[in-house]
Each structure stands twice: as structure tokens, then as C-alpha cells.
Write a protein that holds these residues in place. Structure first.
Motif, PDB file in Angstrom:
ATOM      1  N   GLU A  20       0.765  -1.345  -0.080  1.00  0.00           N
ATOM      2  CA  GLU A  20       0.097   0.025  -0.067  1.00  0.00           C
ATOM      3  C   GLU A  20       0.803   1.308   0.086  1.00  0.00           C
ATOM      4  OE1 GLU A  20       0.118  -2.097   2.507  1.00  0.00           O
ATOM      5  OE2 GLU A  20       0.323  -1.343   4.567  1.00  0.00           O
ATOM      6  N   TRP A  73       6.136   2.550   2.899  1.00  0.00           N
ATOM      7  CA  TRP A  73       6.748   1.800   4.158  1.00  0.00           C
ATOM      8  C   TRP A  73       6.749   0.580   3.770  1.00  0.00           C
ATOM      9  CZ3 TRP A  73       5.695  -1.681   7.854  1.00  0.00           C
ATOM     10  CH2 TRP A  73       6.235  -1.859   8.979  1.00  0.00           C
ATOM     11  N   ARG A  74       5.482  -0.004   3.345  1.00  0.00           N
ATOM     12  CA  ARG A  74       5.323  -1.314   3.070  1.00  0.00           C
ATOM     13  C   ARG A  74       6.335  -2.027   2.043  1.00  0.00           C
ATOM     14  NH1 ARG A  74       3.428  -4.082   6.730  1.00  0.00           N
ATOM     15  NH2 ARG A  74       1.992  -2.354   7.079  1.00  0.00           N
ATOM     16  N   ASP A 115       5.689  -5.828  12.860  1.00  0.00           N
ATOM     17  CA  ASP A 115       4.807  -4.435  12.328  1.00  0.00           C
ATOM     18  C   ASP A 115       3.713  -4.346  12.956  1.00  0.00           C
ATOM     19  OD1 ASP A 115       3.279  -3.496   9.460  1.00  0.00           O
ATOM     20  OD2 ASP A 115       3.803  -2.310  11.332  1.00  0.00           O
ATOM     21  N   ARG A 116       2.722  -5.089  12.811  1.00  0.00           N
ATOM     22  CA  ARG A 116       1.403  -4.537  13.481  1.00  0.00           C
ATOM     23  C   ARG A 116       1.066  -5.479  14.730  1.00  0.00           C
ATOM     24  NH1 ARG A 116      -2.145  -2.876   9.122  1.00  0.00           N
ATOM     25  NH2 ARG A 116      -0.853  -1.402   8.019  1.00  0.00           N
ATOM     26  N   PHE A 124       2.923   2.212  18.334  1.00  0.00           N
ATOM     27  CA  PHE A 124       2.171   3.125  17.619  1.00  0.00           C
ATOM     28  C   PHE A 124       1.458   4.309  18.631  1.00  0.00           C
ATOM     29  CE2 PHE A 124       3.162   0.804  14.053  1.00  0.00           C
ATOM     30  CZ  PHE A 124       2.635  -0.376  14.206  1.00  0.00           C
ATOM     31  N   ALA A 159      -2.029  -0.227  14.244  1.00  0.00           N
ATOM     32  CA  ALA A 159      -1.425   1.147  13.622  1.00  0.00           C
ATOM     33  C   ALA A 159      -2.393   2.505  13.700  1.00  0.00           C
ATOM     34  CB  ALA A 159      -0.634   1.321  12.186  1.00  0.00           C
ATOM     35  N   ARG A 215      -2.190   5.093  17.032  1.00  0.00           N
ATOM     36  CA  ARG A 215      -1.900   6.352  16.693  1.00  0.00           C
ATOM     37  C   ARG A 215      -3.094   7.340  17.026  1.00  0.00           C
ATOM     38  NH1 ARG A 215       1.078   4.633  11.023  1.00  0.00           N
ATOM     39  NH2 ARG A 215       2.751   3.914  11.897  1.00  0.00           N
ATOM     40  N   TRP A 262      -4.463   4.374   4.213  1.00  0.00           N
ATOM     41  CA  TRP A 262      -3.231   4.700   4.045  1.00  0.00           C
ATOM     42  C   TRP A 262      -2.856   5.061   2.472  1.00  0.00           C
ATOM     43  CZ3 TRP A 262      -1.600   4.079   8.552  1.00  0.00           C
ATOM     44  CH2 TRP A 262      -2.107   3.178   9.464  1.00  0.00           C
ATOM     45  N   ASN A 312      -0.121   8.109   8.106  1.00  0.00           N
ATOM     46  CA  ASN A 312       0.810   7.738   7.457  1.00  0.00           C
ATOM     47  C   ASN A 312       1.294   8.960   6.310  1.00  0.00           C
ATOM     48  OD1 ASN A 312      -0.834   7.268   5.035  1.00  0.00           O
ATOM     49  ND2 ASN A 312       0.494   5.347   4.392  1.00  0.00           N
ATOM     50  N   GLU A 346       1.593   8.789   3.127  1.00  0.00           N
ATOM     51  CA  GLU A 346       0.844   8.747   1.599  1.00  0.00           C
ATOM     52  C   GLU A 346      -0.419   9.602   1.875  1.00  0.00           C
ATOM     53  OE1 GLU A 346       2.341   6.172   2.503  1.00  0.00           O
ATOM     54  OE2 GLU A 346       3.759   5.840   1.093  1.00  0.00           O
ATOM     55  N   ASP A 392       5.657   7.955   8.979  1.00  0.00           N
ATOM     56  CA  ASP A 392       6.512   6.705   8.629  1.00  0.00           C
ATOM     57  C   ASP A 392       7.787   7.287   8.154  1.00  0.00           C
ATOM     58  OD1 ASP A 392       3.839   5.049   6.153  1.00  0.00           O
ATOM     59  OD2 ASP A 392       4.704   4.856   8.632  1.00  0.00           O
ATOM     60  N   CYS A 449       8.399   5.827  11.702  1.00  0.00           N
ATOM     61  CA  CYS A 449       8.154   4.362  11.983  1.00  0.00           C
ATOM     62  C   CYS A 449       9.094   3.371  11.144  1.00  0.00           C
ATOM     63  CB  CYS A 449       6.524   4.309  11.445  1.00  0.00           C
ATOM     64  SG  CYS A 449       5.790   2.693  11.896  1.00  0.00           S
TER      65      CYS A 449
HETATM   66  C1  GZL Z   1       3.321   0.841  10.674  1.00  0.00           C
HETATM   67  C2  GZL Z   1       2.806   0.112   9.321  1.00  0.00           C
HETATM   68  C3  GZL Z   1       1.769   1.086   8.526  1.00  0.00           C
HETATM   69  C4  GZL Z   1       2.308   2.383   8.050  1.00  0.00           C
HETATM   70  C5  GZL Z   1       1.433   2.558   6.803  1.00  0.00           C
HETATM   71  O1  GZL Z   1       4.117   0.128  11.279  1.00  0.00           O
HETATM   72  O2  GZL Z   1       1.793  -0.978   9.758  1.00  0.00           O
HETATM   73  O3  GZL Z   1       1.327   0.464   7.588  1.00  0.00           O
HETATM   74  O4  GZL Z   1       2.376   3.430   8.968  1.00  0.00           O
HETATM   75  C6  GZL Z   1       1.461   1.141   6.318  1.00  0.00           C
HETATM   76  O5  GZL Z   1       2.418   3.310   5.644  1.00  0.00           O
HETATM   77  O6  GZL Z   1       0.419   0.912   5.469  1.00  0.00           O
END
Ligand code: GZL
Length: 330
Positions: free
Chosen positions: A51, A54-55, A129-130, A147, A181, A185, A208, A234, A236, A262, A282
Motif C-alpha cells: 500500500e 513504508w510497506r 510490524d502490527r 504506535f 497502527a 496512533r 493509507w 501515514n 501517503e 512513517d 516508523c
Molecule cells: C506501521 C505500518 C503502517 C504504516 C503505513 O508500522 O503498519 O502500515 O504506517 C502502512 O504506511 O500501510
């Protein structure tokens, strides 16, 4: 009396012998423990999708580091579809070659069943990540950002940006609403925004993306232009808001302060152009920590349940911004 004493001694002796007769507790880790090496790992990686910047950096980190360490990586693109991601998880549980599963969860809930099946199948699971809402005994560890702290940092920075402004109206562009996230946030921002009288007057998901960030901001601007700051969860979505502000005849970064999260290449470009005021970092380069944790778990080590990433804040008024930008990896 003699018989009673004999019985007591007999019970004591049996109690001492019993534990030795118990079946040995299953050995923690993989069959190669405690001498597993990276070459023994076959990692099934369930990525959210593709997306944004970051990804892309996160995916590159896993592919490049796998090559460097000599482990086998099986990459699964969930295409930002939760049903596809769960199906991919089941696919890796069934795959006899895969001994480690890494999950970047699209949503925080709905993972207990597949995690239990993975555990029963003797597979190591690492969350990256999440974060997720599941029993901690079902995964080795979570490697990812705080986050909520990113949200708190964002509010602190927005307070500085709006200092001296009469109005304190902020619009929030939210990521996909079920994700940790987005949830955290937003929660962190609301914890600290009151310190300077910020009010979030509009909040909506833009998933995102640049396109949706622009569309949502355009619609809001048709209703009112009484906004002093935009908090984009984020980069984007922040870039999309910048496009919408320009098309409405406003100067982003001046008329309306813009903060995003990000710290990707697009954010640095927008800060150098004066359109974006702040980006809160991030870290997507998580693969080395994730693979190291997987190897430790494979060798039967017990890990802390969360390893938070270390992250900074970048501002457009930094005199060294060009040098910092040139030194960035993503
Ligand atoms: C953060 C990540 C988020 C970013 C976005 O760790 O999971 O997902 O902040 C991405 O840009 O889509």
C-alpha cells in the motif's frame, strides 16, 4: 504403629520416583534445537500488501535480509484482504517445509484459531510490524513500533506547529480502521492533544492511500476551510491532503500545517518542498530483528513478548534536512 510408619515411608518414596517417570516435557523449539542455524529456517511471511512506501521498505527488508542470512523465505502478499491473509496463514500451517511463520496482521483480532493450529503443528510464530490481540503464549514475540507513542509524539509536534494560531482545529486521516497502527496512533494523539487545546474536528479513514487522502480532504474542504492542522496517520495520506489543499488554493505547510507518520522518502521530498511540516518515524527495516528472534525461538529460547523499535521525528525547518534525506535508506 509400625504399619503406619511403613505406609508414610512408602508414599514418600513413590512421590520421589514419580517425577522421573513423567514423560519428558516436549523440547522447546525446532528439531534442530539447540543448534539451529539460519539455513535451517524456512520462513512463511504473511505481508499485508503493497500500500505504500513504508510497506515496500518493509518487504525489501525481509527479502534482502533472507538472502544475506541464507534462510529460505516464502512470501505471501495478502493484497490488504483479511480473508486472503488468514488463508495464507493456513497454507503455511499445512506446508511441511515451513517451520517459522511471520505475520504482519491487517487487523488486530481473529488470530487465536490459526495461532493455536500453528502451535500444535510445532511452528514458531513471530508477529512483526502490527501488534495483535491474542494470548501471548501463542507467539514467540512481537517486533514492532509503539504506535501509541507515535501518536503522542504527533500531538506534541502538532501543538508546536499550531503555537500562536487562534484556531486549533485538526483533521485526522486514519489508516485501515481495524489495524493496530490506526487504533493506537489515534489513541496516542488524543492522549496529548489537550495540552494545547487541539480539537479533532474531522476524522475519517483514507486507508493509507494518497488517492483516498486527497478525496477525503477535498470533500472536507467543500464543507469548510476552518482547519489549522492535518494529522495524517501515514505519509501517503498526508501527500494526498497536500494535493487537495493546493487545488483548493491553499498553501500546505503554511496556511494549514501538515504532520504525517512513517518518515518515508516521499515525506522528505515534501518537507524539502515546504509542503509537509513534520514526519514521525516508523521503522520498516525490521527483518534482522525478526529473523534473529525466530532463530532464538527455534533454539528453544524464551523471548520478551515485545521488542519496540527505536524511532525519531523529522521537521522541515531542520537546517540539515537535505543531508539527513541523502542518508536515508527508504
Ligand atoms: C506501521 C505500518 C503502517 C504504516 C503505513 O508500522 O503498519 O502500515 O504506517 C502502512 O504506511 O500501510
Amino acid at each position: 504403629m509400625f504399619r503406619f510408619k511403613t505406609l508414610v515411608v512408602l508414599i514418600a518414596v513413590v512421590a520421589m520416583i514419580l517425577p522421573a517417570c513423567q514423560p519428558a516435557a516436549p523440547k522447546a523449539g525446532l528439531k534442530c534445537a539447540p543448534n539451529c542455524e539460519y539455513k535451517d529456517l524456512v520462513v512463511g511471511f504473511l505481508q499485508t500488501g503493497s500500500e505504500g512506501g513504508w510497506r515496500a521498505a518493509n518487504t525489501a527488508s525481509f527479502k534482502e535480509t533472507a538472502d544475506q542470512l541464507g534462510l529460505k523465505l516464502k512470501f505471501y502478499d495478502s493484497q490488504n484482504d483479511l480473508a486472503k491473509q488468514v488463508a495464507g496463514f493456513n497454507q503455511f500451517i499445512q506446508d511441511p517445509e515451513v517451520n517459522v511463520i511471520v505475520l504482519a496482521a491487517l487487523e488486530t483480532t481473529g488470530w487465536e484459531d490459526v495461532l493455536k493450529q500453528a502451535k500444535d503443528a510445532g511452528k514458531i510464530v513471530v508477529i512483526e510490524d502490527r501488534r495483535i490481540d491474542a494470548s501471548e503464549d501463542l507467539y514467540a514475540t512481537y517486533i514492532g513500533s509503539d504506535f501509541a507513542e507515535e501518536g503522542r509524539k504527533s500531538a506534541d509536534e502538532m501543538c508546536k506547529l499550531l503555537e500562536g494560531m487562534e484556531g486549533k482545529n485538526v483533521w485526522e486521516l486514519v489508516g485501515n480502521v481495524g489495524s493496530s497502527a490506526a487504533k493506537d496512533r489515534g489513541q496516542g494523539f488524543r492522549e496529548k492533544m489537550g495540552a494545547c487545546g487541539i480539537e479533532v474536528t474531522k476524522s475519517q479513514t483514507a486507508n493509507w492511500s494518497i488517492t483516498e487522502g486527497k478525496q477525503v480532504t477535498e470533500a472536507w474542504l467543500k464543507e469548510t476551510q476552518d482547519v489549522q492542522g492535518i494529522f495524517a496517520q501515514n505519509d501517503e495520506m498526508g501527500l494526498g491532503a497536500i494535493e487537495a489543499l493546493k487545488e483548493a488554493g491553499l498553501t500546505p505547510g503554511v496556511d494549514v500545517k501538515i504532520l504525517s507518520v512513517d518518515a518515508t522518502a516521499g515525506a522528505f521530498k515534501a518537507m524539502l518542498a515546504g509542503d509537509l511540516n513534520v514526519t514521525v518515524e516508523c521503522n520498516p527495516l525490521l527483518a534482522p530483528q525478526v529473523y534473529e528472534a525466530a532463530l532464538k525461538a527455534a533454539n528453544g529460547e524464551t523471548l520478551p513478548k515485545w521488542v519496540p523499535s527505536q524511532e525519531g521525528v523529522f521537521r522541515s525547518d531542520d537546517p540539515n534536512l537535505q543531508t539527513v534525506t541523502d542518508g536515508r535508506k527508504y
